[in-house]
Write an enzyme that holds these catalytic residues in place. Sequence first.
Site, PDB file in Angstrom:
ATOM      1  N   ASP A  78      91.525 -55.521 -14.971  1.00  0.00           N
ATOM      2  CA  ASP A  78      90.244 -56.201 -15.567  1.00  0.00           C
ATOM      3  C   ASP A  78      89.827 -57.690 -15.492  1.00  0.00           C
ATOM      4  O   ASP A  78      89.913 -58.352 -16.149  1.00  0.00           O
ATOM      5  CB  ASP A  78      90.501 -56.032 -17.047  1.00  0.00           C
ATOM      6  CG  ASP A  78      90.814 -54.533 -17.472  1.00  0.00           C
ATOM      7  OD1 ASP A  78      90.316 -53.444 -16.818  1.00  0.00           O
ATOM      8  OD2 ASP A  78      91.008 -54.201 -18.580  1.00  0.00           O
ATOM      9  N   ASP A 117      95.858 -45.107 -16.226  1.00  0.00           N
ATOM     10  CA  ASP A 117      95.731 -46.533 -16.682  1.00  0.00           C
ATOM     11  C   ASP A 117      96.402 -46.948 -17.743  1.00  0.00           C
ATOM     12  O   ASP A 117      97.181 -45.951 -18.341  1.00  0.00           O
ATOM     13  CB  ASP A 117      94.298 -46.477 -17.206  1.00  0.00           C
ATOM     14  CG  ASP A 117      93.593 -47.951 -17.482  1.00  0.00           C
ATOM     15  OD1 ASP A 117      94.027 -48.917 -17.001  1.00  0.00           O
ATOM     16  OD2 ASP A 117      92.591 -48.150 -18.376  1.00  0.00           O
ATOM     17  N   GLU A 156     101.236 -49.866 -18.678  1.00  0.00           N
ATOM     18  CA  GLU A 156     102.235 -51.107 -18.614  1.00  0.00           C
ATOM     19  C   GLU A 156     103.307 -50.852 -19.624  1.00  0.00           C
ATOM     20  O   GLU A 156     104.412 -51.760 -19.218  1.00  0.00           O
ATOM     21  CB  GLU A 156     101.334 -52.318 -18.993  1.00  0.00           C
ATOM     22  CG  GLU A 156     100.503 -52.643 -17.967  1.00  0.00           C
ATOM     23  CD  GLU A 156      99.384 -51.764 -17.888  1.00  0.00           C
ATOM     24  OE1 GLU A 156      98.613 -51.436 -19.072  1.00  0.00           O
ATOM     25  OE2 GLU A 156      98.536 -51.781 -16.965  1.00  0.00           O
TER      26      GLU A 156
END
Length: 907
Positions: free
Chosen positions: A480, A405, A408
């Site tokens: 999300d 996770d 990015e």
Amino acid sequence: MRRLLWLVLVVLILGFSREFSHMRRSAGIFDKVCRCTESLSLHVTVLDDSVFRFHFLVGAVAQADRKWLYSLASFTGPQALKVEDDGDILVLETQTHIAEIDSESCSVTVLDREETPLWQSATPLKLTAEGRLFLGLKLREGERIFGLGEKTGALDRRGRRYEMWNRDAVAYGVNDDPLYQSHPFYLSLADGRAIGSFLANTRRSYFDVGKAENDVLGISVDGGDMDLFFFGGPTPGRVLEQYTRLTGRAPLPPKWTLGYHQCRWSYPSAKRVREIAKGFRDRKMPADGLWLDIDYMRGFRDFTWNYDRFPDPKGLMSELEAQGFKTTAIIDPGIKHDPGGQYSAYDEGVIGKHFIKYPDGSDVIREVWPGKSVFPDFSARSTREWWGALIGRFLEYGLRGIWVDMNEIATFDKEFPMEAVFDGEGVPTDYREIKNIYGSLMARATYEGMLAKFPNRRPFVLTRAAFSGISRFAAVWLGDTKSAWDRLRLMPTMFQGMSLSGVSFIGSDVGGFIPGAVSPEMYARWFELGAFSPFFRSHVASGMPDQEPWSFGAEVEADAKRLLELRYRMLPYWYTVFDEFGRSGMPIIRPLWFDHPSDLESFRHEDEFFVGAALLVAPVLSTKALERRVYLPQGLFYDFFTGVAHSGPVTLRVPAPQGSVPLFVKAGSVIPQGATIQFVGDPSESTDLFLDVFPSAAGTAVSSEIYEDDGETLNYKKGDFSRLPVVVATTGKQVSVEVGKRRGKFQPRHRQLVIRIHGVETSPSTVTVDGASVAGGYSSDKRILSAAIKDDGGAHRVIANYGALRWARPRKVALRFKVELPEGTPDGDVYLASSAREWVPDGLKLKRVGAVATGTLKVNEGQLVKVRVTRGTWESAAEDPLASTIADWGLSGTKSVNLRVHSWSDF
Ligand code: GLC
């Protein structure tokens, strides 16, 4: 006559060989560099008949050839190639395409053999004022552009401009762009013919799809080269096959990952995880995956445990495993900056020089969950190996999946610096080139570490950030999302957009992630979509109320249980579709038009999709719906639950109260189904495999295949799989199901194959199995003809003969209610409010005799119906049951339903 035929043949052969006389046979890969201007050149490669590479370069030196982006290994060149080069124009002609390159301007046109231009530069490559490389491609009239990865909005991307720049897009809105992933690949369709194109450059890029100029697709990129691949299709499936041949295909995931997963941020302790596990098994709600979010760690340090809350992680996981649960834990790229903290991941990383640095050699430090953190450079092979080893060691606790996770790279303070230095596998670069691929490289390091640890066990990785080619290493979810109807409505379109970009193992957080506004109804509807998403997981943010399928009351729980059971029964179908995706790149989630590109109406129905080739899903995505319109494209379709046949194109109004998902099956399909199991590998699994056959249209035959293997290991790569070919052929008087000889060495556990033929109204006059008549087997109630054959690997044939074959038509079911009223119920009328009567409180007046009221509700066969007893108004409704499911899928005829009211809400 004969002589004439010979003559025709000779003329044809002569003509053909003249046509291709200049062609080089089995030409190998063709390569040529055209130097167009001082500073601009174009490197053309013909990889096969319909895959070309147009690599535009400013200057003569190409950007580093990034091995992590694609592989040319499986391309051997076109079958034949005709090359004409007069110095000005280079013409390359394969058996399917013609490419014309103007070597003065470096402009390119690719045409099909009918000389229709398919892909054509509109402007020569130029450098924009912002210093970006820009190439304009002509958009043809009516050309629709799909793909481009994780994008919101309409599936046809025309009229918008998109950015490729991975971003932590928490709570993204319906028009936000960019999101977490970048897939600079598009698939276009015009006149029913598909092509595709991929920009092989990980730097920030933009796709202006006819926004600035209506008929120009403008591609621009911040540095590097304009390295474009062209895929000639001609079908959408072929384009994806070509694209995934280049960027890589998905290995088969472990079968358990296709089951249901339960997650939240975070289950705070081993005790709570045990409760959740028990919650599923006690309720007999099937589930496979339990997930640990960041709070299992010690101070958010990767690869550590908070032993106060998780005193014995190994014990916990083996206990869960014994109950059929697999555990997946989250790992973030940010490693706590912890000098002297006896944190081995940090210490080892420092010693091994694994963390990302500034050009001056100091660590890039950014705030994320653990506070100040450093970040591994996954573009270095040695760092990936080190990381892989950490992952391998961590698996020893009994973890079966790793969730990566924040890759990015997400930070809480400042953005990660562009000048940060990366190894680039020995060809150093900076963050500008790595940002978009960082998530994929992290997923790769994790996947490879898992595989190195257990070489014969399929790894499972879920990632949030990614770039083209991610399917080789990980499943993805859509980040999300907010719990809101408009966000739920985005999901099916985004699934399709991702699938059309080569990424099929996809899902969204069931119920939405934030901000806890999910109502029971919204959760139920999201769950319904989840049951038909490749990746099916409930997840919710920290501090939000529970989002287990039983957290929303009895009604949602019952609906969720039924859907879970359905999902698990259908796993053999899902698995077969995953196999096809892995082998050929054919997407799992397909838009309606995918196999019907000439059905223009089908483009307008993005809220429906196919799972594989057979199953059409029409999820309900809005509040208070009792029915929905379903568009069926051209062809014959069956209602999955009732077998009722419909001839498309047609729009149906289908009852769909909460808890139901309209499902249709394309004629000729076989949906393999298993028993209702509690988890993959459930020892109580029945030993039969059901082949649910939906007959092909009269006069046609349809072939398909059913894939099985052990679901866990890589033995399938060595031939340890089973492929059962099935041909369904229908005439006006006969349905025949031919199961071919099993291919592969794998012998499934089931002993019988139960063929169930759906959708035929008429009782068969005779049924034969391998030529011998068998008795009975037809239930006129459910309109299913069953016949069992031995699963001995041999070929078998079931034939049902009919006087005249009639398709199943809709029927009504009479639901006869008998309601017992509590003592003291005031005199007066009693009613039944129901989902079948618009939920008005006085929907059906019952006949009351003392303490008993009776009445009949006529509904469509197979319809899910919910009722509540009232005395005419909602204020005077029975307190219990709040809403009960009383008619289920697959019913017909008459059904008696006894209800008992215990108390009234106004009493
Ligand atoms: C990110 C993830 C989310 C996770 C949270 C805590 O927001 O997208 O799924 O629960 O981090 O780890």
